[in-house]
Scaffold this motif. Structure first.
Motif, PDB file in Angstrom:
ATOM      1  N   MET A 194       5.845   4.382  10.807  1.00  0.00           N
ATOM      2  CA  MET A 194       5.206   4.297  12.121  1.00  0.00           C
ATOM      3  C   MET A 194       3.844   3.627  12.027  1.00  0.00           C
ATOM      4  O   MET A 194       3.489   2.790  12.868  1.00  0.00           O
ATOM      5  CB  MET A 194       5.066   5.695  12.727  1.00  0.00           C
ATOM      6  CG  MET A 194       6.387   6.344  13.103  1.00  0.00           C
ATOM      7  SD  MET A 194       6.242   8.132  13.366  1.00  0.00           S
ATOM      8  CE  MET A 194       5.055   8.189  14.713  1.00  0.00           C
ATOM      9  N   LEU A 195       3.065   3.988  11.005  1.00  0.00           N
ATOM     10  CA  LEU A 195       1.743   3.396  10.829  1.00  0.00           C
ATOM     11  C   LEU A 195       1.851   1.906  10.529  1.00  0.00           C
ATOM     12  O   LEU A 195       1.077   1.096  11.063  1.00  0.00           O
ATOM     13  CB  LEU A 195       0.985   4.112   9.706  1.00  0.00           C
ATOM     14  CG  LEU A 195      -0.376   3.530   9.331  1.00  0.00           C
ATOM     15  CD1 LEU A 195      -1.310   3.508  10.536  1.00  0.00           C
ATOM     16  CD2 LEU A 195      -0.988   4.315   8.186  1.00  0.00           C
ATOM     17  N   ASN A 246       0.148  -0.880  12.854  1.00  0.00           N
ATOM     18  CA  ASN A 246      -0.793  -1.844  12.283  1.00  0.00           C
ATOM     19  C   ASN A 246      -0.347  -3.276  12.565  1.00  0.00           C
ATOM     20  O   ASN A 246      -1.158  -4.142  12.905  1.00  0.00           O
ATOM     21  CB  ASN A 246      -0.914  -1.638  10.776  1.00  0.00           C
ATOM     22  CG  ASN A 246      -1.813  -0.467  10.414  1.00  0.00           C
ATOM     23  OD1 ASN A 246      -2.465   0.118  11.275  1.00  0.00           O
ATOM     24  ND2 ASN A 246      -1.839  -0.124   9.139  1.00  0.00           N
ATOM     25  N   ALA A 247       0.957  -3.505  12.399  1.00  0.00           N
ATOM     26  CA  ALA A 247       1.496  -4.849  12.656  1.00  0.00           C
ATOM     27  C   ALA A 247       1.341  -5.226  14.122  1.00  0.00           C
ATOM     28  O   ALA A 247       0.938  -6.351  14.451  1.00  0.00           O
ATOM     29  CB  ALA A 247       2.965  -4.902  12.239  1.00  0.00           C
ATOM     30  N   GLU A 248       1.655  -4.290  15.014  1.00  0.00           N
ATOM     31  CA  GLU A 248       1.526  -4.556  16.444  1.00  0.00           C
ATOM     32  C   GLU A 248       0.071  -4.834  16.829  1.00  0.00           C
ATOM     33  O   GLU A 248      -0.215  -5.741  17.615  1.00  0.00           O
ATOM     34  CB  GLU A 248       2.048  -3.375  17.259  1.00  0.00           C
ATOM     35  CG  GLU A 248       3.558  -3.286  17.301  1.00  0.00           C
ATOM     36  CD  GLU A 248       4.012  -2.197  18.255  1.00  0.00           C
ATOM     37  OE1 GLU A 248       4.912  -2.457  19.065  1.00  0.00           O
ATOM     38  OE2 GLU A 248       3.459  -1.081  18.188  1.00  0.00           O
ATOM     39  N   GLY A 249      -0.853  -4.032  16.297  1.00  0.00           N
ATOM     40  CA  GLY A 249      -2.261  -4.239  16.603  1.00  0.00           C
ATOM     41  C   GLY A 249      -2.746  -5.606  16.179  1.00  0.00           C
ATOM     42  O   GLY A 249      -3.486  -6.285  16.900  1.00  0.00           O
ATOM     43  N   ARG A 266       0.820  -1.212   0.000  1.00  0.00           N
ATOM     44  CA  ARG A 266       0.000   0.000   0.000  1.00  0.00           C
ATOM     45  C   ARG A 266       0.856   1.265   0.000  1.00  0.00           C
ATOM     46  O   ARG A 266       0.356   2.354   0.279  1.00  0.00           O
ATOM     47  CB  ARG A 266      -0.952  -0.009   1.194  1.00  0.00           C
ATOM     48  CG  ARG A 266      -2.023  -1.100   1.074  1.00  0.00           C
ATOM     49  CD  ARG A 266      -2.975  -1.086   2.239  1.00  0.00           C
ATOM     50  NE  ARG A 266      -4.119  -1.963   2.001  1.00  0.00           N
ATOM     51  CZ  ARG A 266      -5.098  -2.184   2.872  1.00  0.00           C
ATOM     52  NH1 ARG A 266      -5.069  -1.583   4.060  1.00  0.00           N
ATOM     53  NH2 ARG A 266      -6.096  -2.980   2.574  1.00  0.00           N
ATOM     54  N   ALA A 267       2.115   1.101  -0.318  1.00  0.00           N
ATOM     55  CA  ALA A 267       3.047   2.215  -0.546  1.00  0.00           C
ATOM     56  C   ALA A 267       3.188   3.138   0.658  1.00  0.00           C
ATOM     57  O   ALA A 267       3.345   4.352   0.511  1.00  0.00           O
ATOM     58  CB  ALA A 267       2.626   3.015  -1.779  1.00  0.00           C
ATOM     59  N   GLY A 268       3.174   2.552   1.853  1.00  0.00           N
ATOM     60  CA  GLY A 268       3.363   3.368   3.041  1.00  0.00           C
ATOM     61  C   GLY A 268       4.709   4.065   3.081  1.00  0.00           C
ATOM     62  O   GLY A 268       4.854   5.120   3.711  1.00  0.00           O
TER      63      GLY A 268
END
Length: 252
Positions: free
Chosen positions: A225-226, A230-233, A214-216
């Protein structure tokens, strides 16, 4: 054609005034509070007489409760950290007066993450269906990440909702914790299974999906950071599911 606004709140004192001011032009504003201990209710009463208080059953059920109070032809559902710009206001006013074409409309959402409006990472255009004819849609019963279930054709609006979502790291951590808990509870009720390997695998995949697919990486340090949050959540959601399932087994 007339318009109802529905908002669910709890302890939204820093956010709710801007939210309600951005929709003060609507015919009716419905606010459903679930036990605020700050000035949220008092602020809401400055903008509407339709402020109701109740318990907290989860996002989907709570939004359906708010929807039950709406009385106008059209309904716009927004969150306390969202704002309706003048351009979107103009577009909504125009669209609900047009001859019947669609029963609901989606709109893009421009979200703020730690001071940056994200342009990638799955956060743009992030279309959400929020405007609908009353009686033509309802919310799913999901405790978190609820969705609007429509009963007719869905059109598209051009102007975005402004989403002042996660402005500080503290907000990010609190949201990640509460959402992962609610998500794990939903998955446990559906008898889904999880283990440590599954938690690690899903967390890793979420990072790859957000940052690369998604080209973060184009969103700079905030994109990284996002992707991490997201991975941690995701990782914690599956860990919490593993613990919940273990507790269920021990009770048998």
């Amino acid at each position: 054609m007339s318009l109802s606004i529905i908002v669910i709140v709890k302890n939204e004192e820093p956010m709710i005034r801007e939210c309600l001011a951005s929709v003060a032009w609507a015919d009716e504003i419905i606010v459903l509070d679930s036990g605020s201990t700050d000035q949220t209710v008092a602020i809401c009463k400055e903008y509407t007489d339709h402020v109701y208080e109740t318990d907290w059953p989860g996002f989907g059920p709570q939004k359906n409760r708010a929807l039950d109070y709406a009385t106008k032809d059209w309904v716009l559902s927004i969150d306390a950290d969202e704002r309706i710009s003048y351009d979107l206001q103009t577009e909504i006013k125009r669209i609900i007066q047009m001859p019947k074409r669609h029963d609901a409309y989606s709109m893009p959402r421009r979200s703020n993450y730690c001071g940056r409006y994200m342009k990638h990472s799955g956060w743009w255009p992030d279309r959400v269906v929020r405007l609908f004819r009353r009686g033509k849609a309802h919310f799913s019963d999901d405790l978190v990440h609820e969705r609007l279930i429509t009963h007719g054709k869905v059109g598209k609006l051009k102007e975005p909702i402004i989403h002042e979502s996660l402005l500080t790291l503290e907000q990010i951590l609190n949201t990640m914790n509460s959402y992962s808990t609610a998500g794990a509870k939903m998955m446990s009720e559906e008898n889904q299974q999880a283990g440590l390997c599954k938690a690690i695998g899903h967390g890793l995949w979420m990072f790859i999906r957000t940052y690369f697919l998604r080209a973060g990486f184009l969103d700079g340090k905030e994109g990284f950071m996002l992707a991490i949050s997201n991975a941690e959540g995701t990782y914690y959601r599956y860990l919490k599911l593993m613990v919940l399932n273990r507790e269920k087994q021990e009770e048998l």
